[in-house]
Design an enzyme around this catalytic site. Structure first.
Site, PDB file in Angstrom:
ATOM      1  N   THR A  62       0.800  -1.219   0.000  1.00  0.00           N
ATOM      2  CA  THR A  62       0.000   0.000   0.000  1.00  0.00           C
ATOM      3  C   THR A  62       0.835   1.273   0.000  1.00  0.00           C
ATOM      4  OG1 THR A  62      -1.685  -1.203   1.217  1.00  0.00           O
ATOM      5  CG2 THR A  62      -1.899   1.174   1.148  1.00  0.00           C
ATOM      6  N   CYS A  84      -6.951  -8.092   3.292  1.00  0.00           N
ATOM      7  CA  CYS A  84      -6.568  -6.924   4.090  1.00  0.00           C
ATOM      8  C   CYS A  84      -7.162  -7.028   5.497  1.00  0.00           C
ATOM      9  CB  CYS A  84      -7.041  -5.639   3.418  1.00  0.00           C
ATOM     10  SG  CYS A  84      -6.586  -4.146   4.327  1.00  0.00           S
ATOM     11  N   HIS A 126      -2.235 -16.034   2.132  1.00  0.00           N
ATOM     12  CA  HIS A 126      -1.344 -15.606   3.215  1.00  0.00           C
ATOM     13  C   HIS A 126      -1.591 -16.532   4.398  1.00  0.00           C
ATOM     14  CE1 HIS A 126       0.328 -11.990   5.732  1.00  0.00           C
ATOM     15  NE2 HIS A 126       0.743 -13.158   6.184  1.00  0.00           N
TER      16      HIS A 126
END
Length: 636
Positions: A320, A382, A451
């Site tokens: 980001t 996220c 992830h």
């Protein structure tokens, strides 16, 4: 009896003291838990480390130590434990500082000072002066400077003798405002040009996917047509109306009652085909030229879309804050700024985040029609509260119906593959990725990135590569990339043994951007401090090219460099490690480098990061301030 008791206590206390002394001796030889193991001769204390860095920087003549000079290893460098990790406070204690119950410091520095880019310019030069062929439309009412000698008198001193933009492209668009203006300015304040370099660069487009002003204006006025999105969203609306009718008591077939999801999909497919056929039968609004082909009337199937070979690839994560174009040019061979693509990026994807099918579908269509990308990725991994509480990021993993509509809608409007990034789940001990992946295969994703942590874990525990391996088997034949804790080629080799199709690298690339070279060459690179400074110098040049070489561009480049240095300072040179490789979850103790620059780069103090930036971008302005976005609580 009392005397015997006292003697017994004395012997017991002596035994305890002996054991304590033995423990202290062992502690000197064994690395402290949670810290990287560094050779004892390089270890030092916090006070001595900062004392050395400050004294060398502030020499009597302002000279910096030669980076090739070795640190005197005969100096006393006792092996002492750095400042211990702060324990979590109880709710009563935490309220003493004015914080609400249940809150603790983690994640980001949210109250950071914000400085406008124009704050560093005391006087700004009018564009009509910078660009010769431009006339100022405001005349005497113009708020910007027109008096060149007066402007130059107040302008900050030049940073260097050569301008990267002038040396690379033959001209500098920033003219007199450039912080390297002496390199391309004549005595009469004219900007020089190198005709040969200009001709060599003629016709080249180094950066693609810039958002045109016309498109920006049309987006603001909501006058951009999203035809394919409207087609898909209409099928959702019709499907909703049909379900409401069924809920009001309308009769339905037994098959629909048994499997409503399948019936809904069939209904949506039928209505979409009817809509497409109706659009095909309509007369074009303008006269067309040329033959009518299948491309004009038939929608591409998934297997006919542009294909990307994801097998055994290294994937730089969409970061980001630091994942801007200059960093990507350094680190690898969802904002419009992150859509910009350099000519050196051969495989390029864009990641988007959202929680509503209509906005995500329109966003995908906008990207598809106005940019050159090889794939589009949905960020459903996220963990940030602001995103999650709105239903985006990890929140999509618990809203499977919305997730399905988003994936199918984006696939409907895209001509390139659609990929998805997810986490193991939301709660720490409740993995759901293995349930989602088979569904996403049916929905049409071309690749999944997993992830190996849940949302609750953030970065406080190791990634679960065993679980990633299990999910990789479930995803087949759809490629699955693994992500988490890769900081060396050994980590990458172990990760590949799990059967994943490829690897995504995020924090590892921020800490050591040369990790891709290490993995490709299967080696530990004991990179020198001067080579690391060269990496930062490349970033500086790319930043000046991307954001500009005037004061605003220089300070924007500096800000992003400082954000990056807040990660890069965690790197420990291979030659100093007692145990290779360095692990990403181990915090670096205080240590002296093999030269002054290596020690300076090891500092975790923001003031020393500013010093490094000054070596490349000159002194900071008087009103400069900086606080890093991330607190790096993974090891602090």
């Amino acid at each position: 009896m009392a005397m015997f008791a006292e003697k017994g206590l004395e012997k017991a206390s002596e035994g305890v003291m002996e054991k304590a002394e033995e423990a202290v001796e062992k502690r000197k030889d064994v690395a402290v838990k949670g810290e990287s193991a560094i050779k004892p001769e390089f270890l030092t204390t916090k006070e001595k480390f900062h004392g050395f860095v400050d004294s060398e920087w502030k020499g009597p003549k302002g000279e910096k130590a030669d980076e090739n000079d070795k640190v005197d290893e005969t100096k006393e460098t006792p092996v002492e434990e750095p400042e211990a990790k702060k324990l979590k406070l109880e709710p009563e204690e935490s309220n003493k500082g004015g914080k609400p119950d249940g809150k603790r410091l983690r994640g980001q520095n949210k109250s950071r000072p914000h400085t406008k880019p124009t704050a560093y310019d005391e006087r700004r030069l009018c564009l009509s002066v910078i660009q010769v062929d431009r006339v100022c439309p405001f005349g005497d009412k113009c708020h910007f400077a027109h008096d060149i000698p007066s402007y130059l008198a107040s302008k900050p001193a030049d940073i260097g003798e050569s301008c990267y933009l002038y040396d690379t492209f033959g001209k500098c668009a920033f003219g007199l405002t450039c912080r390297f203006a002496k390199a391309h300015t004549t005595a009469d304040f004219k900007t020089m040009e190198n005709a040969e370099l200009i001709k060599a660069c003629e016709g080249k487009t180094t950066v693609k996917n810039s958002l045109s002003k016309d498109l920006q204006n049309r987006l603001r006025k909501r006058s951009v047509a999203f035809k394919k999105s409207a087609e898909y969203l209409k099928t959702l609306s019709n499907n909703k109306d049909k379900k409401e009718q069924q809920g009001n008591g309308h009769s339905c077939a037994a098959e629909v009652a048994a499997d409503p999801t399948t019936a809904a999909e069939q209904q949506a497919s039928t209505e979409a085909e009817a809509q497409l056929q109706a659009n095909t039968d309509k007369q074009p609004p303008v006269k067309t030229v040329g033959p009518l082909t299948d491309v004009d009337v038939i929608k591409l199937r998934s297997c006919e879309k542009k294909q990307v070979d994801f097998q055994d690839k290294l994937y730089l994560a969409p970061l980001t804050t630091c994942g801007n174009l200059p960093f990507r040019r350094v680190g690898s061979s969802q904002k419009w700024a992150l859509l910009k693509r350099h000519e050196s990026e051969d495989v390029f994807g864009v990641q988007v985040e959202g929680c509503f099918p209509d906005t995500m579908t329109r966003c995908a269509e906008l990207i598809n029609n106005n940019t050159e990308v090889d794939f589009v990725d949905i960020n459903s991994g996220c963990p940030i509260d602001l995103v999650y509480k709105k239903g985006g990021g990890c929140g999509l993993m618990t809203r499977t119906r919305k997730f399905e509509q988003i994936i199918k809608g984006m696939n409907y409007v895209l001509d390139v593959p659609l990929t998805v990034k997810i986490r193991t789940g939301v709660q720490e001990k409740s993995n759901v990725a293995h349930k989602l992946i088979p569904e996403m295969k049916k929905w049409g994703v071309s690749m999944v990135t997993l992830h190996g942590r849940s949302r609750e874990q953030r970065y406080t525990k190791l990634a679960d590569w065993d679980y990633i391996s299990t999910c990789s088997k479930l995803a087949s034949p759809v490629p699955l990339f693994g992500n988490g804790d890769i900081l060396s080629y050994e980590d990458a080799m172990k990760a590949r043994e799990t059967g994943v199709s490829g690897l995504m690298i995020a924090r590892g690339a921020l800490i050591k951007p040369w990790i891709f070279t290490e993995i490709k060459e299967s080696r530990h690179w004991d990179i020198s401090s001067s080579e690391r400074l060269d990496v930062l110098r490349d970033f500086t040049n790319f930043g000046l090219e991307h954001w500009g070489s005037d004061t605003r561009g220089v300070e924007k480049t500096r800000t992003f460099m400082l954000e990056w240095l807040s990660f890069m300072c965690r790197y420990i040179p291979v030659g100093l490690l007692e145990r290779v490789p360095q692990k990403i979850n181990e915090r670096p103790p205080y240590y002296m480098g093999r030269n002054y620059l290596e020690s300076l780069m090891a500092s975790q103090h923001v003031g020393d990061w500013v010093r490094i930036s000054e070596m490349l971008l000159g002194p900071v302005p008087k009103n400069f301030n900086f606080l890093p976005k991330h607190k790096a609580n993974a090891y602090k």
